[in-house]
Enzyme design. Structure first.
Site, mmCIF file in Angstrom:
data_model
loop_
_atom_site.group_PDB
_atom_site.id
_atom_site.type_symbol
_atom_site.label_atom_id
_atom_site.label_comp_id
_atom_site.label_asym_id
_atom_site.label_seq_id
_atom_site.Cartn_x
_atom_site.Cartn_y
_atom_site.Cartn_z
ATOM 1 N N TYR A 243 35.464 40.189 39.120
ATOM 2 C CA TYR A 243 34.081 39.726 39.089
ATOM 3 C C TYR A 243 33.794 39.011 37.770
ATOM 4 C CZ TYR A 243 34.317 43.223 42.755
ATOM 5 O OH TYR A 243 34.706 43.947 43.833
ATOM 6 N N VAL A 261 35.243 49.354 43.038
ATOM 7 C CA VAL A 261 34.272 50.241 42.388
ATOM 8 C C VAL A 261 34.612 51.717 42.576
ATOM 9 C CG1 VAL A 261 32.391 48.577 42.411
ATOM 10 C CG2 VAL A 261 32.655 50.163 44.334
#
Length: 309
Positions: A243, A261
């Site tokens: 990201y 995550v």
């Protein structure tokens, strides 16, 4: 490779002793319950030898790391036609941001942000029922890892479906531009479930070997993808795999990688090793805090950075 065994053991010990562990992902209730004290690492070399440390055999939710494998499947189905519905550029914004979609008429920046992975999932789903598409993804993961026990964590999948409002917004927005072909609920269902696949570091590193050896499984010689495609997947992992922290990861670790995550990271040292680490605590960009530090330590000690030792 005794030196590698020793280094992996030392890294696991060093990470176990650190107090700066980041914060677990709280927006998915099932992930918020994970103990941040976990740390696992697995490094698999060309001979298929696994060097495992810490909690390297404990299964965790791979989350966005699954996007590497859905991208591989989608490219196998559509080839370069895939790039008509998703780009290949770093996003420069959060993994679940909707801002860029409006500016770019519903075309996600890359296949690793949430919108891009939803578009990739939609392509895999086309012509199938959701259960069939999900079965294909799971079969592919089991095949790559050579482990039929790999499964979906249904509690995590259900937790994501209950709370995935932002992802639903992204999918509906793309649907309004004609980027998605299938019913939004079907595409999201498959997406949530493949992100909820549970794997250990050992299993994940096994599954990623084809990216370290030019598309080949080095143990069997079986070709998973052509060398050019493996190289291109690795390039997107390097530029987009973390990201808005992708540049920092390339700077510090120097390997193609993909985070999730759930605290996992899959990394590729071309021609040398497939690596997976897991530490549930995340940094501000949603990447594993200790996972990145462990990989930086490993590449420094082994001289594995693709930019030179």
């Amino acid at each position: 490779m005794p030196q590698l065994d020793e280094i992996v053991t030392e890294i696991a010990q060093e990470m176990a002793e650190r107090s700066d562990r980041g914060e677990v992902a709280s927006y998915i209730p099932e992930l918020a319950r994970i103990d941040p004290r976990h740390f696992g690492i697995a490094v698999i070399d060309a001979g298929g030898n696994a060097h495992v440390g810490g909690d390297g055999d404990v299964a965790f939710s791979i989350q966005s790391i699954s996007k590497v494998f859905t991208l591989t499947l989608a490219l196998g189905k559509a080839g370069d036609r895939l790039w008509r519905r998703v780009g290949r550029e770093p996003s420069g914004s959060a993994f679940n941001s909707i801002v860029l979609l409006e500016n770019e008429k519903g075309i996600p920046r890359n296949p690793f942000i949430n919108a891009g992975a939803i578009a990739v999932t939609d392509l895999i789903l086309s012509g199938h029922q959701p259960r069939e598409a999900l079965g294909e993804i799971l079969h592919f993961m089991r095949f790559l890892a050579d482990d039929p026990s790999i499964a979906i964590d249904e509690a995590v999948a259900a937790s994501e479906q209950r709370t995935g409002f932002r992802n639903a917004a992204l999918a509906n927005y793309m649907k309004s531009f004609g980027v998605l072909d299938n019913p939004v609920d079907y595409t999201l269902g498959v997406y949530f479930h493949h992100c909820a696949i549970a794997m250990s570091c050992r299993q994940l590193a096994m599954a990623g070997r084809f990216l370290a050896w030019q598309g080949l499984n080095p143990s069997t010689g079986h070709r998973v993808v052509q060398a050019e495609r493996a190289r291109r997947i690795n390039s997107i992992m390097l530029t987009c795999g973390h990201y808005d922290g992708s540049g920092e990861f390339a700077y510090r670790v120097g390997l193609p990688g993909k985070s999730g995550v759930g605290g996992g990271i899959l990394a590729v040292a071309p021609g040398k090793a497939s690596i997976a680490v897991w530490a549930p605590g995340l940094d501000a960009n949603g990447n594993s805090h200790l996972g990145r530090i462990a990989l930086e330590t490993l590449t420094r000690r082994m001289g594995w950075s693709i930019f030179g030792a």
